[in-house]
Design an enzyme around this catalytic site. Sequence first.
Site, short mmCIF file in Angstrom:
data_model
loop_
_atom_site.label_atom_id
_atom_site.label_comp_id
_atom_site.label_asym_id
_atom_site.label_seq_id
_atom_site.Cartn_x
_atom_site.Cartn_y
_atom_site.Cartn_z
N GLU A 7 0.86 -1.20 0.00
CA GLU A 7 0.00 0.00 0.00
C GLU A 7 0.89 1.25 0.00
O GLU A 7 1.90 1.28 0.68
CB GLU A 7 -0.84 0.00 1.30
N ASN A 40 -6.99 6.19 -2.01
CA ASN A 40 -5.89 5.28 -1.68
C ASN A 40 -6.04 4.11 -2.66
O ASN A 40 -6.97 3.31 -2.55
CB ASN A 40 -6.04 4.84 -0.22
N LYS A 96 -9.31 1.96 -2.24
CA LYS A 96 -9.56 1.38 -0.90
C LYS A 96 -10.96 1.68 -0.38
O LYS A 96 -11.38 2.84 -0.32
CB LYS A 96 -8.50 1.91 0.07
N GLU A 105 -6.80 8.72 7.60
CA GLU A 105 -7.19 8.33 6.23
C GLU A 105 -8.56 8.91 5.86
O GLU A 105 -8.80 9.25 4.72
CB GLU A 105 -7.21 6.81 6.10
N CYS A 151 -4.82 -2.93 2.71
CA CYS A 151 -4.59 -2.88 4.16
C CYS A 151 -5.81 -3.24 5.01
O CYS A 151 -6.13 -4.40 5.17
CB CYS A 151 -4.02 -1.52 4.55
N ASN A 195 0.13 -0.87 5.48
CA ASN A 195 0.96 -0.08 6.41
C ASN A 195 0.27 -0.21 7.74
O ASN A 195 -0.74 0.46 8.00
CB ASN A 195 0.95 1.41 6.03
N1 CDV Z 1 -3.27 1.46 6.52
C1 CDV Z 1 -4.22 0.85 7.27
O1 CDV Z 1 -5.32 0.62 6.80
N2 CDV Z 1 -3.86 0.51 8.54
C2 CDV Z 1 -4.78 -0.08 9.47
C3 CDV Z 1 -4.44 0.31 10.88
C4 CDV Z 1 -4.67 1.74 11.14
C5 CDV Z 1 -5.26 -0.50 11.87
C6 CDV Z 1 -4.78 -1.59 9.36
O2 CDV Z 1 -5.88 -2.17 9.34
O3 CDV Z 1 -3.73 -2.21 9.36
#
Ligand code: CDV
Length: 308
Positions: A46, A106, A123, A142, A168, A193
């Site tokens: 990501e 994203n 996303k 975000e 993510c 991330n």
């Molecule tokens: N980049 C993300 O989506 N990170 C989230 C954190 C903030 C919980 C994740 O689900 O890994």
Amino acid sequence: MTKLMIGAAQIGGIQKAETREEVVARMMKLMDEAHEKGVEFLAYPEMTLTTFFPREYVEDRSEMDSWFETEMPNAATQPLFDLAQKYKMGFTFGYSELTPEGEHYNTSIIVSPEGEIVLKYRKTHLPGHAEYDENRAYQHLEKRYFLPGNTGFQVAENQGVLMGMAICNDRRWPETWRVMGLQGVDLVTIGYNTPSQNTHGKEVQIEQNLYHNELSFCAGAYQNACYAMGIAKCGTEDGNHMIGGTLIVGPEGTVLAKAEGEGDELIVAEADFDKCAFNRQNVFNFAAHRRIEHYGLISSQTGVVKPS
Ligand code: CDV
């Protein structure tokens, strides 16, 4: 059916001072290594091109626009596209997208070995909050800097198999996986991330976060009889630590390869997509066993409503 050598290119922390060109050079080094190992499809994390800027609050969100790409490929990423074409390698990576209409997403893309963008995903599940929150150990903004994605979870054929993406936080939601599973997805790639510290508390919980990461990928791959790659951007970024744990999972839900460190690192596995067939024809034969008359709440209700 098809066999493919697949690779997941974990990327260590990217500091704010690093340029896109420096990051792309790191990506290309991993692509060289992948080519030497016979990789035919390579996945990056990501928001691969920049630091994870949503951890910082700015009053005027347009100050963050410098982290976004207005076209893809662009001057900084073209060398990566060229190298992949030279190697006849498909690839996927995430970046922050600013559209001509001024919308921020994203985003991640799948690029064919011919250099064509065959699928774009924006996303869906944006974690965090939109305003500064003094009660959090760190900010995760975000919801301030991105719109929820408008693509849905589509899949597209690339290199003889059906590929799909999520990003993510999406990996934690079974809905993400099942929507792609219902389209017969063979390979799901999800870059991430993920901070090692809980935003609502002070604890650093690396082991638990790694466990939830692996659990999500293994369950998603198993329950939809597909291969999956989870690709971390990790290590320390501008003083903030994020988990590694980049992994490749097979259709039985077992881990086939896993990164050992928290820096730039390539892992590879051979995906034999014939192996998806067994569970698709048996325990997860959707057409034979699903009971959609009982699943209505999933798409008609967002939060919990207890019986009165
Ligand atoms: N980049 C993300 O989506 N990170 C989230 C954190 C903030 C919980 C994740 O689900 O890994």
